[in-house]
Design a protein around this motif. Structure first.
Motif, PDB file in Angstrom:
ATOM      1  N   THR A 126     -11.911 -71.220  -7.797  1.00 33.44           N
ATOM      2  CA  THR A 126     -11.136 -70.247  -6.723  1.00 33.44           C
ATOM      3  C   THR A 126     -11.419 -68.759  -6.914  1.00 33.44           C
ATOM      4  O   THR A 126     -11.378 -67.991  -5.981  1.00 33.44           O
ATOM      5  N   PHE A 127     -12.183 -68.650  -8.134  1.00 36.54           N
ATOM      6  CA  PHE A 127     -12.650 -67.308  -8.681  1.00 36.54           C
ATOM      7  C   PHE A 127     -14.224 -66.737  -8.287  1.00 36.54           C
ATOM      8  O   PHE A 127     -14.598 -65.987  -9.003  1.00 36.54           O
ATOM      9  N   VAL A 128     -15.087 -67.894  -7.796  1.00 33.39           N
ATOM     10  CA  VAL A 128     -16.358 -67.725  -7.653  1.00 33.39           C
ATOM     11  C   VAL A 128     -16.970 -67.824  -6.227  1.00 33.39           C
ATOM     12  O   VAL A 128     -16.016 -68.292  -5.363  1.00 33.39           O
ATOM     13  N   ASP A 129     -17.890 -67.215  -6.158  1.00 37.17           N
ATOM     14  CA  ASP A 129     -18.567 -67.167  -4.815  1.00 37.17           C
ATOM     15  C   ASP A 129     -19.440 -68.268  -4.331  1.00 37.17           C
ATOM     16  O   ASP A 129     -19.516 -68.636  -3.173  1.00 37.17           O
ATOM     17  N   ASP A 130     -20.309 -68.639  -5.279  1.00 37.96           N
ATOM     18  CA  ASP A 130     -21.285 -69.648  -5.334  1.00 37.96           C
ATOM     19  C   ASP A 130     -21.160 -70.644  -6.273  1.00 37.96           C
ATOM     20  O   ASP A 130     -20.931 -70.336  -7.411  1.00 37.96           O
ATOM     21  N   GLU A 131     -21.472 -71.818  -5.956  1.00 37.50           N
ATOM     22  CA  GLU A 131     -21.708 -73.103  -7.017  1.00 37.50           C
ATOM     23  C   GLU A 131     -22.950 -73.646  -7.070  1.00 37.50           C
ATOM     24  O   GLU A 131     -23.493 -74.107  -5.895  1.00 37.50           O
ATOM     25  N   ILE A 132     -23.852 -73.590  -7.762  1.00 34.50           N
ATOM     26  CA  ILE A 132     -25.383 -73.919  -7.667  1.00 34.50           C
ATOM     27  C   ILE A 132     -25.695 -74.649  -8.920  1.00 34.50           C
ATOM     28  O   ILE A 132     -25.387 -74.563 -10.179  1.00 34.50           O
ATOM     29  N   SER A 133     -26.659 -75.657  -8.391  1.00 36.82           N
ATOM     30  CA  SER A 133     -27.091 -76.925  -9.284  1.00 36.82           C
ATOM     31  C   SER A 133     -28.539 -76.256  -9.307  1.00 36.82           C
ATOM     32  O   SER A 133     -29.068 -75.824  -8.395  1.00 36.82           O
ATOM     33  N   ILE A 134     -29.733 -76.767 -10.213  1.00 35.01           N
ATOM     34  CA  ILE A 134     -31.020 -76.636 -10.116  1.00 35.01           C
ATOM     35  C   ILE A 134     -31.606 -77.840  -9.965  1.00 35.01           C
ATOM     36  O   ILE A 134     -33.059 -78.109  -9.913  1.00 35.01           O
ATOM     37  N   GLY A 135     -30.957 -78.874  -9.505  1.00 39.65           N
ATOM     38  CA  GLY A 135     -31.549 -80.129  -9.436  1.00 39.65           C
ATOM     39  C   GLY A 135     -31.046 -81.410  -9.667  1.00 39.65           C
ATOM     40  O   GLY A 135     -29.625 -81.347 -10.586  1.00 39.65           O
TER      41      GLY A 135
END
Ligand code: 9D3
Length: 261
Positions: A126-135
């Motif tokens: 709820t408190f973040v803008d992006d959720e990113i994986s590197i692979g």
């Protein structure tokens, strides 16, 4: 040009020292183009044992990152950088690519939240803008992914490398892999440098490099030749409501979802 500021929230700040102390990243930091603040998550715990994880509700193996220390750290960072873009590094995120790196490189402040254990409490999202994986492989935590992201972003900060022309000619902007490169000696263990490269015919050299790049890409990464890489400006797939909803990346056209798998 004021420095880009990256705030890293982690239980292992010591893991970052040497990767950030060499090469282009070091140069960018020394040159005042990049500032890195390591935020020790344990400083934001309030219990006697300084716990950052706890057992999962509903049962299951392992631990889950507690939400309170993470959000307390985000609040503290927000006091000095209220417009920072908050990125959770997680295997559930959309996969980092050049378009996303380029979008992140335009930010003034980035907060990178490194998960550990079996994941973070869902409410942190709820408190973040992006959720990113590197692979699509399993890491032990978000720290090394954060280092990958910092490295890639730093290369795109204007002035971090000698010139901007090399940023544009870099692979993954062009859509093919790189052509083969050689340096001296002209013969190494019986292996010759392709004669065209010694010919002095720059038109022929350019044609050879283009066709080699095409041949290698067709063999190794045919997917790069089929669809042109599309811009990924935001990655937060779920939680359209909540504190992050007003941010530039929260509302996405439906096609962005497809990249989230
Ligand atoms: C049982 C499901 N697992 C997910 C595949 C649990 C799990 C494993 C490892 C949850 C978190 C982690 C730690 N990984 C990261 O924090 C992580 C990560 C990754 O594992 N792969 C690729 N990119 C990233 S970014 C952060």
């Amino acid at each position: 040009m004021s420095a880009m500021h990256v705030h890293v929230v982690t239980i292992f700040p010591e893991l970052f020292a040497s990767p950030l102390a060499v090469g282009i990243v070091k140069r960018a930091r020394d040159g005042g183009l990049l500032r890195i603040s390591l935020v020790d998550l344990r400083e934001y715990t309030s219990d006697r044992h300084r716990s950052t994880g706890d057992y999962p509700y509903g049962g299951g193996h392992g631990m889950v990152m507690k939400p309170e220390p993470i959000v307390a750290a985000l609040d503290a960072i927000a006091a000095g950088a209220p417009h920072a873009r908050r990125v959770l590094l997680s295997p559930r995120g959309s996969v980092l690519d050049h378009a996303l790196v380029a979008a992140l490189a335009r930010e003034k402040d980035l907060v990178l939240i490194c998960g550990r254990y079996e994941g973070v409490d869902e409410r942190v999202r709820t408190f973040v803008d992006d959720e990113i994986s590197i692979g699509d492989y399993v890491l032990s935590g978000g720290e090394i992914a954060a280092l990958v992201l910092i490295d890639a972003v730093t290369r795109l900060i204007p002035g971090a490398r000698g010139n901007v022309a090399s940023a544009l000619s870099e692979s993954f902007t062009s859509g093919t892999l790189e052509y083969p490169q050689y340096t001296r000696p002209a013969t190494f263990r019986g292996l010759e440098v392709p004669p065209v490269l010694l010919s002095g015919d720059h038109t022929a050299i350019e044609r050879w490099r283009e066709s080699e790049a095409q041949r290698i890409t067709r063999r190794v990464r045919p997917d790069l030749l089929r669809e042109p890489a599309e811009s990924t400006s935001g990655t937060l797939a779920e939680t359209p409501a909540g504190p992050a909803a007003h941010r530039s990346t929260a509302a996405q056209p439906p096609r962005a979802r497809a990249r989230n798998r």
